[in-house]
Design a protein around this motif. Structure first.
Motif, PDB file in Angstrom:
ATOM      1  N   PHE B 295      91.507  80.716   4.506  1.00 37.86           N
ATOM      2  CA  PHE B 295      90.725  79.750   3.733  1.00 37.86           C
ATOM      3  C   PHE B 295      91.298  78.346   3.974  1.00 37.86           C
ATOM      4  O   PHE B 295      90.569  77.398   4.252  1.00 37.86           O
ATOM      5  CB  PHE B 295      90.771  80.107   2.245  1.00 37.86           C
ATOM      6  CG  PHE B 295      90.272  79.035   1.334  1.00 37.86           C
ATOM      7  CD1 PHE B 295      88.916  78.867   1.123  1.00 37.86           C
ATOM      8  CD2 PHE B 295      91.156  78.159   0.702  1.00 37.86           C
ATOM      9  CE1 PHE B 295      88.444  77.868   0.297  1.00 37.86           C
ATOM     10  CE2 PHE B 295      90.687  77.144  -0.131  1.00 37.86           C
ATOM     11  CZ  PHE B 295      89.331  77.005  -0.327  1.00 37.86           C
ATOM     12  N   PHE B 296      92.616  78.239   3.895  1.00 36.06           N
ATOM     13  CA  PHE B 296      93.229  76.926   4.104  1.00 36.06           C
ATOM     14  C   PHE B 296      93.120  76.480   5.561  1.00 36.06           C
ATOM     15  O   PHE B 296      92.845  75.315   5.839  1.00 36.06           O
ATOM     16  CB  PHE B 296      94.696  76.943   3.668  1.00 36.06           C
ATOM     17  CG  PHE B 296      94.850  76.923   2.181  1.00 36.06           C
ATOM     18  CD1 PHE B 296      94.540  75.779   1.471  1.00 36.06           C
ATOM     19  CD2 PHE B 296      95.269  78.041   1.491  1.00 36.06           C
ATOM     20  CE1 PHE B 296      94.656  75.742   0.089  1.00 36.06           C
ATOM     21  CE2 PHE B 296      95.388  78.027   0.120  1.00 36.06           C
ATOM     22  CZ  PHE B 296      95.083  76.875  -0.586  1.00 36.06           C
ATOM     23  N   THR B 299      89.556  75.424   6.191  1.00 33.44           N
ATOM     24  CA  THR B 299      89.270  74.173   5.484  1.00 33.44           C
ATOM     25  C   THR B 299      89.910  72.986   6.205  1.00 33.44           C
ATOM     26  O   THR B 299      89.264  71.959   6.434  1.00 33.44           O
ATOM     27  CB  THR B 299      89.797  74.230   4.035  1.00 33.44           C
ATOM     28  OG1 THR B 299      89.291  75.405   3.424  1.00 33.44           O
ATOM     29  CG2 THR B 299      89.365  73.025   3.242  1.00 33.44           C
ATOM     30  N   GLU B 302      88.035  72.349   9.515  1.00 36.76           N
ATOM     31  CA  GLU B 302      86.730  71.714   9.325  1.00 36.76           C
ATOM     32  C   GLU B 302      86.882  70.264   8.869  1.00 36.76           C
ATOM     33  O   GLU B 302      86.055  69.427   9.182  1.00 36.76           O
ATOM     34  CB  GLU B 302      85.921  72.472   8.269  1.00 36.76           C
ATOM     35  CG  GLU B 302      85.591  73.894   8.642  1.00 36.76           C
ATOM     36  CD  GLU B 302      84.308  73.982   9.428  1.00 36.76           C
ATOM     37  OE1 GLU B 302      83.317  73.375   8.988  1.00 36.76           O
ATOM     38  OE2 GLU B 302      84.307  74.637  10.480  1.00 36.76           O
ATOM     39  N   SER B 303      87.928  70.005   8.090  1.00 34.62           N
ATOM     40  CA  SER B 303      88.074  68.660   7.534  1.00 34.62           C
ATOM     41  C   SER B 303      88.499  67.659   8.597  1.00 34.62           C
ATOM     42  O   SER B 303      88.358  66.461   8.416  1.00 34.62           O
ATOM     43  CB  SER B 303      89.111  68.667   6.421  1.00 34.62           C
ATOM     44  OG  SER B 303      90.398  68.829   6.980  1.00 34.62           O
ATOM     45  N   ILE B 435      83.770  66.677   4.908  1.00 28.91           N
ATOM     46  CA  ILE B 435      83.983  67.637   3.821  1.00 28.91           C
ATOM     47  C   ILE B 435      83.535  69.005   4.333  1.00 28.91           C
ATOM     48  O   ILE B 435      82.404  69.154   4.782  1.00 28.91           O
ATOM     49  CB  ILE B 435      83.203  67.233   2.560  1.00 28.91           C
ATOM     50  CG1 ILE B 435      83.805  65.917   2.029  1.00 28.91           C
ATOM     51  CG2 ILE B 435      83.293  68.320   1.496  1.00 28.91           C
ATOM     52  CD1 ILE B 435      83.056  65.312   0.884  1.00 28.91           C
ATOM     53  N   PRO B 436      84.430  69.991   4.301  1.00 28.66           N
ATOM     54  CA  PRO B 436      84.078  71.311   4.843  1.00 28.66           C
ATOM     55  C   PRO B 436      82.897  71.892   4.105  1.00 28.66           C
ATOM     56  O   PRO B 436      82.789  71.760   2.890  1.00 28.66           O
ATOM     57  CB  PRO B 436      85.334  72.152   4.592  1.00 28.66           C
ATOM     58  CG  PRO B 436      86.423  71.186   4.342  1.00 28.66           C
ATOM     59  CD  PRO B 436      85.797  69.963   3.762  1.00 28.66           C
ATOM     60  N   HIS B 437      82.007  72.515   4.844  1.00 29.66           N
ATOM     61  CA  HIS B 437      80.828  73.067   4.220  1.00 29.66           C
ATOM     62  C   HIS B 437      81.042  74.526   3.845  1.00 29.66           C
ATOM     63  O   HIS B 437      81.630  75.295   4.602  1.00 29.66           O
ATOM     64  CB  HIS B 437      79.624  72.931   5.155  1.00 29.66           C
ATOM     65  CG  HIS B 437      78.347  73.167   4.437  1.00 29.66           C
ATOM     66  ND1 HIS B 437      77.613  74.300   4.612  1.00 29.66           N
ATOM     67  CD2 HIS B 437      77.709  72.441   3.504  1.00 29.66           C
ATOM     68  CE1 HIS B 437      76.555  74.251   3.824  1.00 29.66           C
ATOM     69  NE2 HIS B 437      76.583  73.132   3.147  1.00 29.66           N
ATOM     70  N   LEU B 438      80.574  74.866   2.654  1.00 25.25           N
ATOM     71  CA  LEU B 438      80.810  76.193   2.091  1.00 25.25           C
ATOM     72  C   LEU B 438      80.311  77.319   2.993  1.00 25.25           C
ATOM     73  O   LEU B 438      80.955  78.351   3.140  1.00 25.25           O
ATOM     74  CB  LEU B 438      80.128  76.280   0.725  1.00 25.25           C
ATOM     75  CG  LEU B 438      80.935  76.986  -0.362  1.00 25.25           C
ATOM     76  CD1 LEU B 438      82.301  76.368  -0.521  1.00 25.25           C
ATOM     77  CD2 LEU B 438      80.176  76.955  -1.680  1.00 25.25           C
ATOM     78  N   LEU B 441      82.652  77.953   5.875  1.00 25.91           N
ATOM     79  CA  LEU B 441      83.872  78.563   5.343  1.00 25.91           C
ATOM     80  C   LEU B 441      83.638  80.048   5.079  1.00 25.91           C
ATOM     81  O   LEU B 441      84.438  80.907   5.468  1.00 25.91           O
ATOM     82  CB  LEU B 441      84.217  77.838   4.038  1.00 25.91           C
ATOM     83  CG  LEU B 441      85.634  77.955   3.513  1.00 25.91           C
ATOM     84  CD1 LEU B 441      86.621  77.460   4.557  1.00 25.91           C
ATOM     85  CD2 LEU B 441      85.773  77.133   2.248  1.00 25.91           C
TER      86      LEU B 441
END
Lengths: 81, 614
Positions: B295-296, B299, B302-303, B435-438, B441
């Motif tokens: 997850f990290f 994230t 993507e960021s 901003i990472p998109h859900l 993710l």
């Protein structure tokens, strides 16, 4: 003057990218990424001692490169802040 | 009439191509590797309303057809129809980031020169407008000679327009411009196109400037990075705990429910209970930790932050014979060395890539945790040091640290051995922050979970069963006095191996556990449990086992086993991935030998120093 000597925040114009040796793939990639004559560039960040590696902005894109790579890019400084 | 169309998505790295792919294909995605190379091959299907099938192939990002890394080479070969086993795509969808058009158009021109049917998807048009970049797509389409569709990678509208265009076969091969231009001419053409089709009115990227002023600062940036890393490791260990307990309990309950009708002394009961449920529960329990770590990682990826971390660490890693780019693969290796080694394909320099692959197994992967936890709980007293620090925590930290330090040392030795003075390049784009998109993710995590579960169901499952067989057969002869396991295949093998491991302080029980531990490190814990003639779930095994080993092993043996696990290449899958990634048995053999040698030496030193001190 080459890109490795440019201070942080200074804007400059690319004059040329010089091959460090025959068929230099790094120089080629630099040209492909937009380091071409006439292009305005800006040093965004530099490492702590000796400014290695550094971050350079070309157009709207930022690149991180090492000093040796930056030395291939010959520039003309526009103005110093 | 239904039709099958093969569409390749191609573009620069960071053009939002994968987000567009996720949007188009949803969960109909298949992830595999290209034959012979571990470069991710992603394919997905879109069903149009009139019954056509659109097969989308997500090609690795590339800056140019003059490939400088394995993934760029794959993209080039697929596009030119030269990739074995990959049919030539019918249409190319070239994706370009509207906010970074000056760079991306150059590759678009290179692709147009291929003379293939093509559509240009101008991605992130919303962000471009926000930045005050106004693009006249009609002019651009006319100038390029190919249709242009505006897309926003997180918004269905643009994707639908793209699908309509493809479905109506509304593409063109820009035959008039198919002449190949020189690099110089291409840059000039880009400048001309930018003048004609693009007006920049607003101010650009002030937010990026502000963030970068801190994040790229040589001192502040490192502080931010350290805090971030600390937070991630905290989260991986503390957030996962409740879920891990839930999984353990769930598997225990399921196990006792399934095995309840069986007689307790039957072989089937033993196989299900001691073998399958105990073994698999052992491994499944790591799913939460792996997902939190990913997850990290996703994230941060993507960021746009990860390349910045790579930049900050480049100097230090370069000194040690690595590259800043190795930061991302090595970070992934803390979850598992396999995705870490695979991520090393983004390193274009072959020597840097090889060094990264060889040291990745030294990063403390999550499979080592059960072994560490068991031994630390059994041998390290729960006391505080200097009032605030927990001694057990300090030992765990030291084990992680030992992995990192030895990776740097090994890289340094490799650099010294190689004496290769040729230049390594860093040259890496630092993308705009995003901003990472859900959705992206979620898809990323789903894929990781699938891969992990496949591993559990495959190799780990088979191994658990094999170990159970080896520990059970042949049974003890009539009138035997020792525990049955002593007479089994595993027992014999363990006694034989203990000659090799006597100098490092391992007893035969440890030796047996090391064998199945080869396939997956975490199996060693359950194997020790089985060997010590116990059964039950992971938690029970770990607790009781802790008491048994605390009373039968010396401190030297325990510390020696910890040292062993810092280095030992106890994971066949990792070795298999090394072999596949480097396409070389030799590299695999080198990593196997050097890691075993380090493990043996470290264990021997630890054992003898501890025994001598006490």
């Amino acid at each position: 003057m080459n890109l490795a000597d440019v201070k942080k925040g200074v804007e400059a114009i690319v004059v040329d990218v010089i091959d460090a040796y025959d068929q230099d793939p790094i120089a080629r990639r630099l040209r492909e990424l937009g380091f071409v004559a006439g292009e305005p560039i800006k040093v965004v960040a530099r490492g702590l001692f000796g400014g290695n590696p550094l971050v350079v902005q070309v157009g709207t894109t930022r690149f991180a490169l090492r000093k040796k790579e930056a030395q291939r890019v010959h520039i003309q400084a526009e103005f110093v802040k | 009439m239904t039709a099958n169309l093969r569409i390749a998505l191609v573009g620069n790295p960071n053009c939002g191509k994968t987000a567009l792919f996720n949007l188009l294909t949803g969960s109909n995605q298949k992830v595999a590797n290209y034959a012979g190379v571990t470069v991710e091959r992603k394919e997905g299907v879109f069903h149009t309303s009139d019954g056509n099938l659109l097969h989308f192939l997500d090609l690795p990002g590339a800056y140019s057809l003059e490939a400088t890394s394995p993934d760029e080479a794959v993209t080039r070969d697929v596009l030119k129809g030269q990739y074995r086993g990959e049919p030539e795509p019918d249409v190319l969808v070239c994706v370009a980031d509207a906010t970074n058009l000056r760079l991306h158009l150059r590759f678009v021109l290179e692709l147009i020169a291929l003379g293939r049917p093509m559509v240009l998807a101008l991605n992130m048009m919303d962000a471009a407008r926000k930045h005050g970049i106004d693009i006249d797509t009609e002019v651009l389409a006319k100038e390029l000679g190919i249709p242009v569709v505006e897309t926003i990678a997180i918004n269905k509208d643009g994707a639908n327009k793209l699908v309509d265009k493809l479905n109506q076969r509304g593409w063109d091969a820009a035959s008039t411009q198919a002449e190949s231009l020189s690099l110089e001419q291409r840059h000039q053409r880009v400048r001309l196109l930018m003048e004609k089709a693009v007006t920049i009115t607003g101010i650009k990227k002030t937010l990026d400037d502000k963030i970068d002023a801190i994040v790229l600062h040589p001192v502040l940036g490192l502080v931010v990075l350290a805090v971030l890393m600390f937070f991630i490791f905290q989260a991986v260990f503390s957030w996962a705990e409740p879920v891990m307990d839930l999984i353990t309990n769930g598997i225990t309950d399921l196990g006792s429910w399934v095995t309840s009708p069986l007689p307790k002394d039957s072989a089937l009961f033993s196989l299900l209970n001691d073998g399958i449920f105990a073994g698999l529960g052992n491994v499944l329990v790591f799913l939460p930790q792996i997902l939190i770590l990913f997850f990290f990682i996703i994230t941060l990826e993507e960021s746009g932050y990860l390349p910045r971390a790579a930049y900050l660490l480049d100097r230090m890693m370069f000194r040690a014979g690595l590259t800043g780019r190795a930061f991302i693969p090595l970070l992934s290796s803390f979850a598992c060395a396999i995705p870490g080694i695979m991520a090393a394909r983004t390193i274009s320099d072959p020597r840097d890539r090889l060094t990264t692959i060889l040291v990745a197994p030294l990063m403390t992967c999550s499979a080592r945790l059960p072994v560490y936890t068991l031994l630390i709980a059994a041998f390290i007293p729960k006391q505080s040091v200097a009032g605030t620090f927990n001694l057990q925590g300090i030992v765990l930290f030291c084990l992680y640290f030992a992995g990192i330090i030895s990776a740097l040392l090994v890289a340094y030795v490799m650099k010294w051995l190689r004496r290769d003075k040729r230049e390594h390049a860093l040259l890496m784009e630092l993308p705009s922050y995003r901003i990472p998109h859900l959705r992206d993710l979620a898809y990323g995590l789903l894929q990781r979970a699938k891969m992990f579960l496949k591993r559990v169901g495959g190799i780990i499952f088979s191994l658990t069963v094999i170990l159970w067989v080896l520990c059970t057969f042949p049974g003890a002869p009539v009138g035997a006095t020792e525990p049955a396991i002593n007479y089994s295949f595993a027992g014999v093998l363990g006694h034989w191996l203990s000659y090799v491991f006597e100098p490092v302080g391992f007893n035969w029980q440890i030796c047996i556990a090391l064998v199945p531990g080869m396939a997956a490190r975490e199996v060693a814990v359950s194997a020790l449990g089985t060997v010590y003639a116990m059964s039950g779930t992971e938690d029970m095994v770990a607790n009781q086992l802790g008491h048994v080993i605390a009373s039968t092993w010396s401190l030297g043996t325990a510390l020696s086993l910890l040292a062993w696990y810092v280095f030992a290449p106890q994971c066949i899958s990792t070795l298999a991935v090394i072999r596949r990634e480097t396409n070389s048995w030799k590299v695999m053999a080198v990593s196997l030998v050097y890691l075993f040698a380090l493990a043996y030496l470290a264990s021997m030193a630890t054992y003898h120093i501890t025994e001598w001190l006490l």
